[in-house]
Design a protein around this motif. Structure first.
Motif, PDB file in Angstrom:
ATOM      1  N   PRO A 265      29.300 -38.023  26.704  1.00  0.00           N
ATOM      2  CA  PRO A 265      28.820 -38.156  28.088  1.00  0.00           C
ATOM      3  C   PRO A 265      29.856 -38.640  29.098  1.00  0.00           C
ATOM      4  O   PRO A 265      29.945 -38.052  30.191  1.00  0.00           O
ATOM      5  CB  PRO A 265      27.638 -39.131  27.951  1.00  0.00           C
ATOM      6  CG  PRO A 265      27.103 -38.850  26.582  1.00  0.00           C
ATOM      7  CD  PRO A 265      28.316 -38.555  25.736  1.00  0.00           C
ATOM      8  N   PRO A 266      30.672 -39.688  28.831  1.00  0.00           N
ATOM      9  CA  PRO A 266      31.645 -40.095  29.870  1.00  0.00           C
ATOM     10  C   PRO A 266      32.632 -38.980  30.212  1.00  0.00           C
ATOM     11  O   PRO A 266      32.980 -38.788  31.384  1.00  0.00           O
ATOM     12  CB  PRO A 266      32.359 -41.296  29.228  1.00  0.00           C
ATOM     13  CG  PRO A 266      31.397 -41.824  28.221  1.00  0.00           C
ATOM     14  CD  PRO A 266      30.701 -40.623  27.682  1.00  0.00           C
ATOM     15  N   LEU A 267      33.072 -38.244  29.199  1.00  0.00           N
ATOM     16  CA  LEU A 267      33.998 -37.153  29.452  1.00  0.00           C
ATOM     17  C   LEU A 267      33.311 -36.020  30.208  1.00  0.00           C
ATOM     18  O   LEU A 267      33.892 -35.422  31.131  1.00  0.00           O
ATOM     19  CB  LEU A 267      34.579 -36.655  28.132  1.00  0.00           C
ATOM     20  CG  LEU A 267      35.586 -35.506  28.199  1.00  0.00           C
ATOM     21  CD1 LEU A 267      36.739 -35.844  29.130  1.00  0.00           C
ATOM     22  CD2 LEU A 267      36.113 -35.182  26.804  1.00  0.00           C
ATOM     23  N   LEU A 268      32.077 -35.725  29.845  1.00  0.00           N
ATOM     24  CA  LEU A 268      31.346 -34.676  30.550  1.00  0.00           C
ATOM     25  C   LEU A 268      31.103 -35.048  32.010  1.00  0.00           C
ATOM     26  O   LEU A 268      31.156 -34.185  32.889  1.00  0.00           O
ATOM     27  CB  LEU A 268      30.026 -34.395  29.840  1.00  0.00           C
ATOM     28  CG  LEU A 268      30.146 -33.612  28.526  1.00  0.00           C
ATOM     29  CD1 LEU A 268      28.833 -33.632  27.763  1.00  0.00           C
ATOM     30  CD2 LEU A 268      30.579 -32.174  28.806  1.00  0.00           C
ATOM     31  N   ARG A 269      30.837 -36.337  32.274  1.00  0.00           N
ATOM     32  CA  ARG A 269      30.669 -36.754  33.676  1.00  0.00           C
ATOM     33  C   ARG A 269      31.934 -36.463  34.478  1.00  0.00           C
ATOM     34  O   ARG A 269      31.869 -36.006  35.623  1.00  0.00           O
ATOM     35  CB  ARG A 269      30.334 -38.240  33.748  1.00  0.00           C
ATOM     36  CG  ARG A 269      28.902 -38.571  33.426  1.00  0.00           C
ATOM     37  CD  ARG A 269      28.538 -39.968  33.901  1.00  0.00           C
ATOM     38  NE  ARG A 269      29.322 -40.995  33.224  1.00  0.00           N
ATOM     39  CZ  ARG A 269      28.962 -41.573  32.084  1.00  0.00           C
ATOM     40  NH1 ARG A 269      27.839 -41.194  31.484  1.00  0.00           N
ATOM     41  NH2 ARG A 269      29.710 -42.504  31.519  1.00  0.00           N
ATOM     42  N   ALA A 270      33.085 -36.746  33.872  1.00  0.00           N
ATOM     43  CA  ALA A 270      34.344 -36.485  34.573  1.00  0.00           C
ATOM     44  C   ALA A 270      34.578 -34.988  34.743  1.00  0.00           C
ATOM     45  O   ALA A 270      34.963 -34.523  35.827  1.00  0.00           O
ATOM     46  CB  ALA A 270      35.497 -37.128  33.808  1.00  0.00           C
ATOM     47  N   PRO A 294      27.739 -23.360  32.370  1.00  0.00           N
ATOM     48  CA  PRO A 294      26.306 -23.454  32.056  1.00  0.00           C
ATOM     49  C   PRO A 294      25.789 -24.885  31.862  1.00  0.00           C
ATOM     50  O   PRO A 294      24.587 -25.120  32.025  1.00  0.00           O
ATOM     51  CB  PRO A 294      26.181 -22.654  30.760  1.00  0.00           C
ATOM     52  CG  PRO A 294      27.519 -22.740  30.122  1.00  0.00           C
ATOM     53  CD  PRO A 294      28.516 -22.818  31.236  1.00  0.00           C
ATOM     54  N   CYS A 295      26.661 -25.839  31.497  1.00  0.00           N
ATOM     55  CA  CYS A 295      26.165 -27.155  31.094  1.00  0.00           C
ATOM     56  C   CYS A 295      26.126 -28.176  32.229  1.00  0.00           C
ATOM     57  O   CYS A 295      25.270 -29.062  32.231  1.00  0.00           O
ATOM     58  CB  CYS A 295      27.014 -27.715  29.943  1.00  0.00           C
ATOM     59  SG  CYS A 295      26.980 -26.684  28.464  1.00  0.00           S
ATOM     60  N   PRO A 301      21.142 -35.926  30.138  1.00  0.00           N
ATOM     61  CA  PRO A 301      20.772 -36.043  28.720  1.00  0.00           C
ATOM     62  C   PRO A 301      20.906 -34.733  27.936  1.00  0.00           C
ATOM     63  O   PRO A 301      21.002 -34.751  26.708  1.00  0.00           O
ATOM     64  CB  PRO A 301      19.303 -36.511  28.769  1.00  0.00           C
ATOM     65  CG  PRO A 301      19.155 -37.149  30.103  1.00  0.00           C
ATOM     66  CD  PRO A 301      20.032 -36.356  31.022  1.00  0.00           C
ATOM     67  N   GLU A 302      20.887 -33.595  28.641  1.00  0.00           N
ATOM     68  CA  GLU A 302      20.956 -32.304  27.951  1.00  0.00           C
ATOM     69  C   GLU A 302      22.370 -31.739  27.890  1.00  0.00           C
ATOM     70  O   GLU A 302      22.612 -30.739  27.204  1.00  0.00           O
ATOM     71  CB  GLU A 302      20.040 -31.296  28.661  1.00  0.00           C
ATOM     72  CG  GLU A 302      18.579 -31.710  28.703  1.00  0.00           C
ATOM     73  CD  GLU A 302      17.727 -30.726  29.492  1.00  0.00           C
ATOM     74  OE1 GLU A 302      18.169 -29.568  29.653  1.00  0.00           O
ATOM     75  OE2 GLU A 302      16.644 -31.125  29.952  1.00  0.00           O
ATOM     76  N   GLN A 303      23.316 -32.365  28.584  1.00  0.00           N
ATOM     77  CA  GLN A 303      24.651 -31.772  28.689  1.00  0.00           C
ATOM     78  C   GLN A 303      25.413 -31.810  27.367  1.00  0.00           C
ATOM     79  O   GLN A 303      26.156 -30.871  27.050  1.00  0.00           O
ATOM     80  CB  GLN A 303      25.449 -32.496  29.774  1.00  0.00           C
ATOM     81  CG  GLN A 303      24.968 -32.191  31.180  1.00  0.00           C
ATOM     82  CD  GLN A 303      25.737 -32.976  32.223  1.00  0.00           C
ATOM     83  OE1 GLN A 303      26.485 -33.905  31.904  1.00  0.00           O
ATOM     84  NE2 GLN A 303      25.556 -32.631  33.495  1.00  0.00           N
ATOM     85  N   ARG A 304      25.265 -32.874  26.605  1.00  0.00           N
ATOM     86  CA  ARG A 304      26.061 -33.000  25.385  1.00  0.00           C
ATOM     87  C   ARG A 304      25.739 -31.894  24.387  1.00  0.00           C
ATOM     88  O   ARG A 304      26.648 -31.245  23.854  1.00  0.00           O
ATOM     89  CB  ARG A 304      25.824 -34.368  24.754  1.00  0.00           C
ATOM     90  CG  ARG A 304      26.674 -34.611  23.515  1.00  0.00           C
ATOM     91  CD  ARG A 304      26.314 -35.930  22.873  1.00  0.00           C
ATOM     92  NE  ARG A 304      27.119 -36.199  21.689  1.00  0.00           N
ATOM     93  CZ  ARG A 304      26.863 -37.142  20.805  1.00  0.00           C
ATOM     94  NH1 ARG A 304      25.802 -37.937  20.977  1.00  0.00           N
ATOM     95  NH2 ARG A 304      27.634 -37.333  19.753  1.00  0.00           N
TER      96      ARG A 304
END
Length: 363
Positions: A265-270, A294-295, A301-304
């Motif tokens: 999640p922290p990496l996806l937020r960035a 797409p993500c 909560p669904e991104q990972r």
């Protein structure tokens, strides 16, 4: 009888020379703790370690110091198995033991172990890259530690975008192992507050106050202080101490070296925010685009789970292309469809990527 002569000149006929002593003991330096190894250690603790090779009563003190370090690490790793977070505990123990080993090395007038002549993260990387690492464990178990660098760079107009876009990116829970860890955690919190208004003055003030407190904490313990804390001008912005810390920062731009192999999640937020690839090399931009497109619109909560699925699909699609059209210079697609292919993508392409924030704007 059967012993070597001591002194000048060749040994007598029939004398047996002792084998040359190694520069390092077997098992030294100890491997950098990784999750799989720590779990294995805690679930199936190793038995009594084999005794160190016999050493003469005098000489070879460097091997005795290595043996003492290995002996000091084992009980600390055992104690970490009872800790609520064994992996960070084991990494602190590894770092503390090797720092103490280096302090002992510098306490004698002999040539120090080569890694001890480095500081901070550079020292840890050196120790982690042990010569037998490629044989002792698979690649993912010997990756050098990637932690927030020390000292932190001075906030400027050029790096504030990176500070704000990449805040919170570090490998797992970072528990404060001492004044350095506490400074980095406080700065991460304070920078987050400053970034709400993108205030450079706020970030610079947090940096200076954080270093003030760090130097006070360093002075309160009976160890060698960081060399910059011994400079004057601590209360004056732009003084000798500030200049020393700023010039010593290994990553003054606050760019982050990350692994895209595990999209947490922290990496996806960035990645879904303002972060951008620095020095992009194919196929990383293509694989990353297949994930973020797409993500990122999904709820956090669904991104990972989306990212893991899309990354696997993107690798499969890349490898399904004709060989001449594949962006696969390392030949990972030739390893089939299983774990070996994915490991190749992780280590060859995704494991070492540099992120930056948005480029600075110029009026």
């Amino acid at each position: 009888m059967g012993t070597a002569r001591i002194g000048m000149g060749p040994p007598a006929a029939g004398a047996t020379l002792p084998p040359p002593r190694p520069a390092t003991l077997p098992g030294f330096p100890p491997a950098w703790p990784v999750a799989a190894a720590v779990t294995r250690h805690c679930q199936d603790p190793p038995g009594t370690p084999p005794p160190a090779p016999p050493l003469p009563p005098s000489g070879f003190a460097h091997l005795r110091r290595q043996a003492a370090a290995l002996d000091a690490l084992r009980p600390r790793l055992d104690a970490c198995c009872r800790h609520r977070a064994p992996l960070p505990c084991a990494r602190r123990a590894w770092t503390d033991v090797l720092d103490a080993f280096c302090a002992d090395e510098f306490g004698v007038k002999t040539r120090q172990f080569h890694c001890c002549r480095r500081d901070g993260a550079a020292r840890r990387r050196c120790f982690a890259q042990r010569p037998d690492a490629a044989v002792a464990a698979p690649p993912e178990l010997v990756a050098p530690p990637q932690e927030l660098s020390f000292p932190p760079g001075e906030p400027t107009a050029a790096n504030l975008g990176n500070i704000c876009a990449l805040g919170g990116l570090h490998p797992g829970p970072l528990e404060p192992p001492g004044p350095r860890g506490r400074l980095l955690l406080r700065l991460e919190r304070d920078y987050g507050r400053c970034c709400r208004n993108e205030s450079l003055a706020c970030a610079h003030d947090a940096w200076r106050k954080g270093l003030d407190r760090f130097c006070r904490e360093e002075a309160a313990v009976k160890t060698k202080q960081h060399r910059c804390c011994q400079r004057g001008g601590g209360q004056r912005p732009g003084g000798a101490r500030d200049r020393c810390f700023a010039s010593a920062a290994p990553h003054p731009g606050y760019e982050r070296n990350v692994s895209l192999a595990r999209l947490e999640p922290p990496l996806l937020r960035a990645l879904c925010g303002a972060a951008r690839l620095l020095h992009p090399r194919s196929p990383v931009p293509e694989l990353l685009g297949a994930v973020t497109g797409p993500c990122c619109p999904l709820p956090p909560p669904e991104q990972r789970s989306c990212a893991r699925h899309q990354l696997s699909r993107a690798i499969a699609a890349l490898c399904a292309a004709p060989p001449a059209a594949r962006a696969d210079p390392r030949g990972c697609c030739s390893l089939g469809r299983g774990h070996e292919r994915r490991r190749c993508f992780d280590t060859s392409y995704l494991g070492h990527v540099t992120l930056g924030g948005p480029p600075p704007t110029h009026d």
